[in-house]
Design a protein around this motif. Structure first.
Motif, PDB file in Angstrom:
ATOM      1  N   ASP A 135       0.849  -1.190   0.000  1.00 19.18           N
ATOM      2  CA  ASP A 135       0.000   0.000   0.000  1.00 19.18           C
ATOM      3  C   ASP A 135       0.886   1.241   0.000  1.00 19.18           C
ATOM      4  OD1 ASP A 135       0.851   0.507   2.660  1.00 19.18           O
ATOM      5  OD2 ASP A 135      -0.852  -0.596   3.507  1.00 19.18           O
ATOM      6  N   ALA A 136       0.272   2.416  -0.025  1.00 14.53           N
ATOM      7  CA  ALA A 136       1.031   3.656  -0.158  1.00 14.53           C
ATOM      8  C   ALA A 136       1.993   3.867   1.006  1.00 14.53           C
ATOM      9  CB  ALA A 136       0.071   4.838  -0.283  1.00 14.53           C
ATOM     10  N   ALA A 137       1.550   3.585   2.211  1.00 19.92           N
ATOM     11  CA  ALA A 137       2.404   3.774   3.384  1.00 19.92           C
ATOM     12  C   ALA A 137       3.589   2.811   3.356  1.00 19.92           C
ATOM     13  CB  ALA A 137       1.594   3.585   4.661  1.00 19.92           C
ATOM     14  N   GLN A 138       3.351   1.572   2.956  1.00 23.09           N
ATOM     15  CA  GLN A 138       4.431   0.596   2.881  1.00 23.09           C
ATOM     16  C   GLN A 138       5.450   0.982   1.805  1.00 23.09           C
ATOM     17  OE1 GLN A 138       1.899  -2.830   2.243  1.00 23.09           O
ATOM     18  NE2 GLN A 138       2.329  -3.638   4.305  1.00 23.09           N
ATOM     19  N   LYS A 139       4.959   1.525   0.701  1.00 21.40           N
ATOM     20  CA  LYS A 139       5.868   1.953  -0.360  1.00 21.40           C
ATOM     21  C   LYS A 139       6.768   3.093   0.116  1.00 21.40           C
ATOM     22  CE  LYS A 139       3.045   0.485  -4.297  1.00 21.40           C
ATOM     23  NZ  LYS A 139       2.226   0.907  -5.461  1.00 21.40           N
ATOM     24  N   ALA A 140       6.197   4.012   0.870  1.00 22.25           N
ATOM     25  CA  ALA A 140       6.992   5.124   1.392  1.00 22.25           C
ATOM     26  C   ALA A 140       8.066   4.613   2.354  1.00 22.25           C
ATOM     27  CB  ALA A 140       6.086   6.133   2.081  1.00 22.25           C
TER      28      ALA A 140
END
Length: 235
Positions: A135-140
């Motif tokens: 997800d977006a948070a994991q990618k960051a």
């Protein structure tokens, strides 16, 4: 060892980036269950002089076989400091599936990206599969984690460590600090065939080209063969 790594490499690549709840060491590399410990120990002994990446890799595989997953993570990390892409990929899968520690998909992707830095097709495919599942948070988090990993484990810093270890071992073998009997060199880890030790593909730039050939070759997973005690494997 000539036949051990390709078999295990194929099995590890087959694990891919699948989420496997309750994964165990045997889930990652099923072939380890049937592989004799003696064969892993011999591979470590053959690898040890001048090749810490291989030495720690085989210690990690031994720990995995004995279901000591936390120790395997440590040993794979040690091997990774010397540019061992097998170990970096293995760490990635262990973190992705929570083997030997908690599930951490962001760190898993960062290790997968590092493992794929040489552009090996199979590792690039695994890396992209992982990215698609974050997800977006994991990618960051993965992007931040990757910066720290590259600073310590990328080829730009890991290969010089490995090169220094190889130069040191080769100089010792050709000097007066190593005892020799017939065609074998004696190290603290045990006897190693002189024919195997001095082959070109074990040293200098040729060593890295041999790594490329192993990763790019088409490997077929076959059941492990029983080890004969009478004669040690030769490359």
């Amino acid at each position: 060892m000539k036949t051990l790594l390709p078999c295990l490499l194929a099995a590890l690549l087959a694990s891919g980036a699948r989420a496997q709840p309750g994964a165990t060491p045997a889930t990652l590399i099923p072939q380890l269950e049937a592989l004799p410990l003696l064969q892993i120990d011999r591979a470590e002994a053959m690898a040890s002089p001048g090749h810490p990446n291989e030495m720690w890799r085989y210690r990690a595989l031994r720990a995995l076989k004995l279901h000591q997953a936390e120790a395997a993570r440590r040993y794979f990390r040690f091997a990774s400091r010397y540019g061992d892409k097998f170990s970096q990929h293995a760490l990635s899968l262990m973190m992705w599936n929570g083997v030997g520690g908690p599930v951490d998909r962001a760190q898993a992707y960062a290790w997968s990206d590092l493992a794929a830095e040489r552009g090996y097709r199979d590792l690039l495919l695994v890396r992209e599969k992982m990215w698609m599942q974050l997800d977006a948070a994991q990618k960051a988090r993965a992007m931040l984690a990757g910066q720290a990993l590259y600073a310590e484990y990328a080829d730009a810093v890991a290969r010089p460590r490995q090169a220094w270890a190889m130069r040191r071992a080769f100089a010792a073998a050709t000097g007066s600090r190593v005892g020799a009997t017939s065609d074998r060199l004696r190290f603290e880890q045990g006897d190693v065939s002189a024919e195997y030790f001095f082959v070109d593909k074990r040293w200098n730039d040729e060593y890295w080209r041999e790594q490329d050939r192993q990763w790019k070759a088409r490997v077929i997973v076959a059941p492990p063969q029983p080890l004969r005690d009478a004669e040690p494997d030769r490359p």
